[in-house]
Design a protein around this motif. Structure first.
Motif, mmCIF file in Angstrom:
data_model
loop_
_atom_site.group_PDB
_atom_site.id
_atom_site.type_symbol
_atom_site.label_atom_id
_atom_site.label_comp_id
_atom_site.label_asym_id
_atom_site.label_seq_id
_atom_site.Cartn_x
_atom_site.Cartn_y
_atom_site.Cartn_z
ATOM 1 N N TYR A 175 21.194 77.440 10.924
ATOM 2 C CA TYR A 175 21.970 76.111 10.633
ATOM 3 C C TYR A 175 23.277 76.033 11.729
ATOM 4 O O TYR A 175 23.777 75.029 11.724
ATOM 5 C CB TYR A 175 22.620 76.111 9.309
ATOM 6 C CG TYR A 175 21.619 76.355 8.118
ATOM 7 C CD1 TYR A 175 21.079 74.806 7.940
ATOM 8 C CD2 TYR A 175 21.218 77.151 7.296
ATOM 9 C CE1 TYR A 175 19.884 74.657 7.027
ATOM 10 C CE2 TYR A 175 20.119 77.156 6.357
ATOM 11 C CZ TYR A 175 19.792 75.541 6.220
ATOM 12 O OH TYR A 175 18.687 75.591 5.255
ATOM 13 N N SER A 176 23.272 77.013 12.663
ATOM 14 C CA SER A 176 24.007 76.653 13.725
ATOM 15 C C SER A 176 23.374 77.094 14.991
ATOM 16 O O SER A 176 22.679 76.506 15.469
ATOM 17 C CB SER A 176 25.320 77.411 13.579
ATOM 18 O OG SER A 176 25.083 78.794 13.343
ATOM 19 N N ASN A 177 23.588 78.045 15.643
ATOM 20 C CA ASN A 177 23.242 78.854 16.716
ATOM 21 C C ASN A 177 23.506 80.354 16.728
ATOM 22 O O ASN A 177 24.477 80.654 16.163
ATOM 23 C CB ASN A 177 23.419 77.985 17.997
ATOM 24 C CG ASN A 177 24.837 77.928 18.259
ATOM 25 O OD1 ASN A 177 25.645 78.871 18.454
ATOM 26 N ND2 ASN A 177 25.409 76.676 18.316
ATOM 27 N N GLY A 188 27.806 81.296 7.743
ATOM 28 C CA GLY A 188 28.416 82.174 8.708
ATOM 29 C C GLY A 188 29.284 82.904 7.961
ATOM 30 O O GLY A 188 29.659 84.186 8.381
ATOM 31 N N THR A 202 27.230 81.158 17.846
ATOM 32 C CA THR A 202 28.086 80.778 16.646
ATOM 33 C C THR A 202 28.021 81.817 15.778
ATOM 34 O O THR A 202 29.009 82.095 14.992
ATOM 35 C CB THR A 202 28.144 79.242 16.334
ATOM 36 O OG1 THR A 202 28.060 78.454 17.482
ATOM 37 C CG2 THR A 202 28.921 78.843 15.288
ATOM 38 N N THR A 245 33.036 70.682 13.773
ATOM 39 C CA THR A 245 31.821 70.901 14.768
ATOM 40 C C THR A 245 30.766 71.429 14.288
ATOM 41 O O THR A 245 29.794 71.469 14.826
ATOM 42 C CB THR A 245 32.579 71.647 16.114
ATOM 43 O OG1 THR A 245 33.134 72.799 15.613
ATOM 44 C CG2 THR A 245 33.563 70.663 16.679
ATOM 45 N N LEU A 246 31.087 72.202 13.086
ATOM 46 C CA LEU A 246 29.953 72.948 12.555
ATOM 47 C C LEU A 246 29.647 72.259 10.904
ATOM 48 O O LEU A 246 30.723 71.734 10.584
ATOM 49 C CB LEU A 246 30.189 74.419 12.185
ATOM 50 C CG LEU A 246 30.421 75.488 13.334
ATOM 51 C CD1 LEU A 246 30.924 76.640 12.735
ATOM 52 C CD2 LEU A 246 29.106 75.505 13.967
ATOM 53 N N THR A 247 28.329 72.088 10.658
ATOM 54 C CA THR A 247 28.323 71.698 9.379
ATOM 55 C C THR A 247 28.869 72.456 8.360
ATOM 56 O O THR A 247 28.884 73.739 8.471
ATOM 57 C CB THR A 247 26.843 71.356 9.322
ATOM 58 O OG1 THR A 247 26.093 72.462 9.051
ATOM 59 C CG2 THR A 247 26.093 70.634 10.295
ATOM 60 N N ALA A 304 35.273 76.027 14.222
ATOM 61 C CA ALA A 304 34.675 75.204 13.175
ATOM 62 C C ALA A 304 35.117 73.677 13.373
ATOM 63 O O ALA A 304 34.431 72.771 13.144
ATOM 64 C CB ALA A 304 35.174 75.693 11.992
ATOM 65 N N ALA A 364 26.493 75.272 7.628
ATOM 66 C CA ALA A 364 26.473 76.625 8.860
ATOM 67 C C ALA A 364 27.740 77.225 8.552
ATOM 68 O O ALA A 364 27.579 78.415 8.767
ATOM 69 C CB ALA A 364 26.433 75.598 9.966
ATOM 70 N N LEU A 365 28.702 76.744 8.163
ATOM 71 C CA LEU A 365 29.949 77.530 8.158
ATOM 72 C C LEU A 365 29.952 78.262 6.890
ATOM 73 O O LEU A 365 30.535 79.530 7.093
ATOM 74 C CB LEU A 365 31.199 76.702 7.858
ATOM 75 C CG LEU A 365 32.659 77.066 7.990
ATOM 76 C CD1 LEU A 365 32.863 77.692 9.454
ATOM 77 C CD2 LEU A 365 33.730 75.973 7.783
#
Length: 230
Positions: free
Chosen positions: A63-65, A129, A68, A120-122, A111, A125-126
């Motif tokens: 969901y991010s990369n 993480g 990250t 900057t992150l959905t 974030a 994704a946060l």
């Protein structure tokens, strides 16, 4: 597929480490699997620590990369320091509080990009993480009682074997990628060097230094990877 590789690396490393311990430390393996308390701790570590950290890291990347997810994962010392403060009924040291503040500020900029009104992150994704960081903290904290009584090799080997068995359906459901001989050699290195040795050394370190120090030292991984890549 990352899921296929995670399942293969854990199952392969778990089988190899367990076979090694059967030859060298059979009494420790027997003591862990025949004692109900030890077995309960081992299963908790395998599921909530080993499997949880592997899958949540994969979902954080999805969901991010990868960079990250790796950076957010290294919030784990924050969770470790807070948990140790609660469990020991002692406030964190000044340097620990400074480290927590620095980690949270860094995550905030990652974030939001420094903008309070945007991410900057959905959110998903946060979420994964931070979950990944909490899972990494569990991976560090859960095996401590076992490591006080047993060597890291059997603890790590059996936990990987249990995790690998739990993830083994992915090896059947997901078709194996078409790899050449060099690629299979790299897979073998991931199983032996990147999983067997690295995870066992990490757990072994907990026997000699505090979990917080172990978590902080492991944050050198992205730095070392960057230097080697350059």
């Amino acid at each position: 597929s990352n899921t296929w590789l995670v399942g293969l690396r854990l199952l392969g490393a778990g089988v190899l480490l367990t076979l090694w311990c059967l030859l060298k430390q059979p009494h420790q393996l027997r003591a862990m699997v025949t004692n109900r308390g030890n077995l309960k701790l081992l299963i908790l570590f395998a599921i909530l620590g080993m499997t949880n950290s592997q899958l949540s890291y994969f979902l954080a990347i999805k969901y991010s990369n990868a960079p990250t997810a790796t950076v957010i994962q290294y919030l784990q010392p924050v969770f470790i320091i807070i948990w140790l403060a609660i469990s020991t009924h002692r406030l964190p040291r000044r340097i620990d509080c400074f480290s927590i503040a620095l980690a949270l500020v860094g995550t905030f900029f990652l974030a939001t990009g420094g903008q309070l009104n945007q991410l900057t992150l959905t959110p998903v994704a946060l979420f994964w993480g931070i979950w990944c960081a909490a899972a990494a903290a569990l991976y560090t904290l859960l095996p401590r009682p076992l490591l006080n009584r047993f060597d890291a090799l059997p603890v790590c080997g059996l936990a990987m074997l249990i995790s690998g068995v739990l993830l083994s359906p992915s090896l059947v459901m997901i078709p194996a990628p078409h790899l050449n001989l060099l690629a299979w050699g790299l897979v073998a290195y991931i199983v032996i060097g990147g999983t067997m040795f690295s995870y066992t050394l990490f757990l072994q370190s907990i026997r000699y230094i505090s979990p917080a120090a172990t978590g902080i030292l492991s944050a050198f991984e992205p730095l070392v990877a960057t230097i080697l890549a350059v």
